[in-house]
Design a protein around this motif. Structure first.
Motif, PDB file in Angstrom:
ATOM      1  N   LEU A 117       0.864  -1.074  -0.106  1.00  0.00           N
ATOM      2  CA  LEU A 117      -0.034  -0.168   0.039  1.00  0.00           C
ATOM      3  C   LEU A 117       0.909   1.381  -0.021  1.00  0.00           C
ATOM      4  N   THR A 118       0.248   2.407  -0.262  1.00  0.00           N
ATOM      5  CA  THR A 118       0.773   3.583  -0.050  1.00  0.00           C
ATOM      6  C   THR A 118      -0.017   4.571   0.548  1.00  0.00           C
ATOM      7  N   LEU A 119       0.643   5.098   1.644  1.00  0.00           N
ATOM      8  CA  LEU A 119      -0.197   5.946   2.824  1.00  0.00           C
ATOM      9  C   LEU A 119       0.215   7.444   2.400  1.00  0.00           C
ATOM     10  N   THR A 120      -0.708   8.175   1.956  1.00  0.00           N
ATOM     11  CA  THR A 120      -0.187   9.687   1.845  1.00  0.00           C
ATOM     12  C   THR A 120      -1.055  10.652   2.446  1.00  0.00           C
ATOM     13  N   ASN A 121      -0.087  11.574   3.219  1.00  0.00           N
ATOM     14  CA  ASN A 121      -0.717  12.787   3.821  1.00  0.00           C
ATOM     15  C   ASN A 121      -1.268  13.637   2.913  1.00  0.00           C
ATOM     16  N   LEU A 122      -2.414  13.912   2.718  1.00  0.00           N
ATOM     17  CA  LEU A 122      -3.009  14.840   1.853  1.00  0.00           C
ATOM     18  C   LEU A 122      -2.609  16.180   2.222  1.00  0.00           C
ATOM     19  N   GLN A 123      -2.069  16.658   3.259  1.00  0.00           N
ATOM     20  CA  GLN A 123      -1.885  18.002   3.877  1.00  0.00           C
ATOM     21  C   GLN A 123      -0.447  18.316   3.614  1.00  0.00           C
ATOM     22  N   THR A 124       0.267  17.206   3.500  1.00  0.00           N
ATOM     23  CA  THR A 124       1.801  17.599   3.253  1.00  0.00           C
ATOM     24  C   THR A 124       2.130  17.138   1.787  1.00  0.00           C
ATOM     25  N   ASN A 125       1.343  16.176   1.150  1.00  0.00           N
ATOM     26  CA  ASN A 125       1.759  15.327  -0.083  1.00  0.00           C
ATOM     27  C   ASN A 125       2.666  14.459   0.242  1.00  0.00           C
TER      28      ASN A 125
END
Length: 671
Positions: free
Chosen positions: A516-524
């Motif tokens: 999986l890839t976990l992405t923080n949408l606030q910091t990209n």
């Protein structure tokens, strides 16, 4: 307060003083001698070397004459940039805090800053408890700028604490380190040996509570403590003047004792701790609230075990919580490598059982047979919980627990960042830290996420920097939902400010592995996540037929995934060499989860030392995650699996289980 010494320690103290006298050193008090000896485990030669380095450091850095009531040192102390907190961590260590955003290198000198640090450390080290248990150094970089950072000063403080000051440096916690800090920190780490590096942690504010109890942290670091720096400085003044009046600057008559008992705290998540009552401490035991944060009864030494040279037996002893390898930062030498016998550190999972070689473990299991091991498990299960569940029982948190009778301990719970400033309960998730083999907080045990807690789960993964998730349950078993589908089988799912994307799925005989890839949408920022689901482990039970090989293969797969993920981090990871916490869950997070952890810990110790302690490991895991190892068969399976692994790896030629499952009637007939 004087430190009580054994006869051997008294002899060592006399030898130390004699050695100093023969070398022509100035007259040194017994109390001062004991400080240096405690810092080097009463090895006279090493303590003498520390004394020489300490004296050289003080002369070199201008730390021989203090004027704490005159500027510039008086103003330096009043900034509060460095202070000693009126509380201790769970091991009894004193807690020192350096607040970086209060330090302005252009406005002071290294000499004055170091004088401010040493002046306060000298007062703190009047405590016998601090001499025994050591020091945790917190470097708070919250809201600091590059102009607040002084690389040379940082190196001087670290060098002094590890090689030129009679206090055991237990841990260095760098809190909220900004991006610009990574480059100088990478260089700074080159000056210390690997074992010290493992004690240096860069953590976020929420992660800090994994190292220091929240009740022992100041509010600025997300804790409940409200220290009075002015009161602390007044105590330092009393220590200093008492030392002057007695004709020495060390060994003052009145010891300063930092309380092991947490001062009264403000309400947290609706729980109000009355200052006149008891409250639960970080280790689950009752802590008495002292009226004064600077005067209280010292705590007894912690109890642990050490080997007596025979790998099949252990002896109890009392040691201080700082009984670790002492590192000389100037030479890089690991003293205990050559001079100390193997010892179980606080990081190692050990409990009330005895560590046994595989042959002895097999003999014990055969002697007890299945019903004897079941009886042993029932005795362990009958013990009362090792802590409290206040946060899990709060009305706002009850709905976040999958099962009403499976709650998480307060003392080891994972504390999330507060997602909603108006909702103190938004820091809650049903999850606990559990230690691994020689690794604090190696695992996070949690329940199978509920749809309403998916966002909390992924927030925990992100904040704890976890890279590996172990799932030991199916989503649906026997027609009942045991865990929600919190990760996407394909495509992308968004939970709060985090997005989870499925990159690949591989089906194996006993497991499904998802990348999986976990992405923080606030910091990209994005991170890879390895998700391994073991699919052949029934609820309330053990793998089919009691065969351990498939589970052992899955465990090896998890270890490889963790090692590979940690290696890929490179210099980005500055914590324990085994990497961030591995998140493990089943449905409740206690049965199959506890079994998986027990196997990993026991097998790691078997590989490292040739011994295993199943009972002690289960007791330790249950002390951090309540009710772990849920069923008797799981306890039995742990024994069988460790022995099966010992056969697979050549520790044993074979394992004969004839008669292991015989019942009472069969026993009576054979007799």
């Amino acid at each position: 307060m004087a430190v009580a010494l054994s006869p051997d320690q008294e002899l060592a103290t006399k030898a130390f003083l004699d050695a100093l006298s023969e070398s022509g050193a100035a007259c040194v008090s017994r109390a001062t001698a004991v400080k240096f000896l405690l810092a080097r485990k009463f090895d006279v030669a090493r303590a003498h070397a520390l004394w020489r380095q300490h004296e050289a450091t003080r002369r070199r850095e201008g730390l021989t004459k203090f004027e704490p009531f005159e500027d510039p040192l008086k103003s330096e102390l009043e900034t509060g940039k460095f202070t000693i907190l009126p509380a201790r961590d769970a091991t009894g260590a004193a807690i020192a805090v350096f607040t970086a955003n209060k330090h302005f290198p252009a406005q002071t000198t290294h000499q004055i800053t170091l004088q401010g640090v040493v002046y306060q450390l000298d007062a703190a080290l009047q405590s016998a408890d601090t001499q025994r248990a050591g020091l945790v150094f917190v470097y708070d970089m919250t809201d600091s700028k590059y102009t607040n950072f002084d690389y040379e000063l940082s190196q001087k403080i670290l060098t002094m604490l590890k090689g030129g000051y009679p206090a055991k440096l237990k841990k260095v916690l760098i809190v909220t380190a900004p991006l610009w800090f990574k480059a100088p920190f990478r260089i700074l780490r080159l000056f210390v040996r690997e074992k010290l590096r493992e004690r240096v942690h860069t953590v976020s504010a929420p992660q800090l509570s994994a190292h220091v109890p929240r009740a022992a942290l100041p509010a600025q670091l997300g804790g409940l403590l409200q220290p009075d720096h002015a009161a602390w400085l007044e105590h330092c003044r009393l220590c200093y003047t008492a030392a002057l009046q007695s004709g020495k600057l060390e060994g003052a008559a009145d010891d300063y004792v930092i309380t092991n008992h947490i001062p009264p705290a403000k309400p947290q998540n609706g729980i109000i701790h009355n200052g006149s009552s008891d409250m639960s401490g970080d280790n689950g035991t009752a802590m008495h609230i002292s009226e004064s944060p600077y005067t209280c009864e010292p705590s007894p030494l912690r109890h642990t075990h050490s080997y007596n040279g025979d790998t099949n037996s252990m002896k109890s002893r009392h040691i201080n919580s700082g009984d670790e390898d002492d590192l000389d930062i100037s030479t890089g030498r690991t003293w205990s490598d050559a001079e100390q016998s193997p010892a179980l550190s606080d990081d190692e999972c050990s409990g009330g059982g005895a560590a046994l070689a595989p042959a002895a473990l097999l003999a014990r299991a055969r002697a007890l047979r299945r019903r004897g091991l079941v009886a042993e498990y029932e005795e362990i299960r009958a013990r009362p919980p090792a802590g409290t569940f206040h946060h899990a029982k709060l009305p706002a948190n009850l709905a976040k627990n999958r099962y009403t009778d499976v709650l998480c301990y307060d003392h080891s719970r994972v504390v999330l960042s507060q997602a909603d400033p108006n909702d103190p309960s938004s820091d809650y998730i049903n999850a606990n830290y559990v230690d691994g083999y020689k690794q604090k907080n190696a695992f996070i045990c949690t329940q199978g996420p509920l749809p309403k807690t998916y966002a909390d789960f992924w927030r925990m993964v992100w904040e704890q920097h976890s890279l590996v998730i172990v799932m030991t349950t199916r989503a649906v078993e026997r027609g009942r939902v045991k865990c929600g589908q919190y990760w996407p089988a394909a495509g992308r799912a968004v939970h709060g400010h985090l997005a989870v994307t499925a990159r690949s799925v591989v089906q194996r005989e006993h497991a499904t592995v998802s990348l999986l890839t976990l992405t923080n949408l606030q910091t990209n920022e994005s991170r890879p996540i390895w998700h391994g689901q073991y699919t052949c482990w029934p609820d309330y039970g053990v793998p089919g037929g009691g065969r351990a090989a498939p589970v052992l293969e899955f465990l090896a797969m998890v270890r490889r995934a963790q090692a590979d993920a940690t290696a890929q981090l490179g210099d980005k990871w500055v914590g324990h060499s085994r990497g961030p916490p591995i998140i493990v869950h089943c449905s409740a997070g206690i049965g199959r989860t506890g079994t998986f952890l027990t196997l990993d810990i026991c097998l790691s110790r078997l590989e490292a030392e040739g011994v295993a302690d199943v009972r002690g490991t289960v007791e330790r895991v249950r002390a951090q995650r309540a009710h772990s190892i849920q069923m008797p068969d799981q306890y039995v399976f742990c024994h069988l699996a460790v022995i099966e692994y010992a056969v697979m790896q050549g520790y044993l030629e074979s394992a004969d289980w004839t008669g292991f499952d015989d019942d009472d009637e069969a026993d009576a007939e054979s007799e």
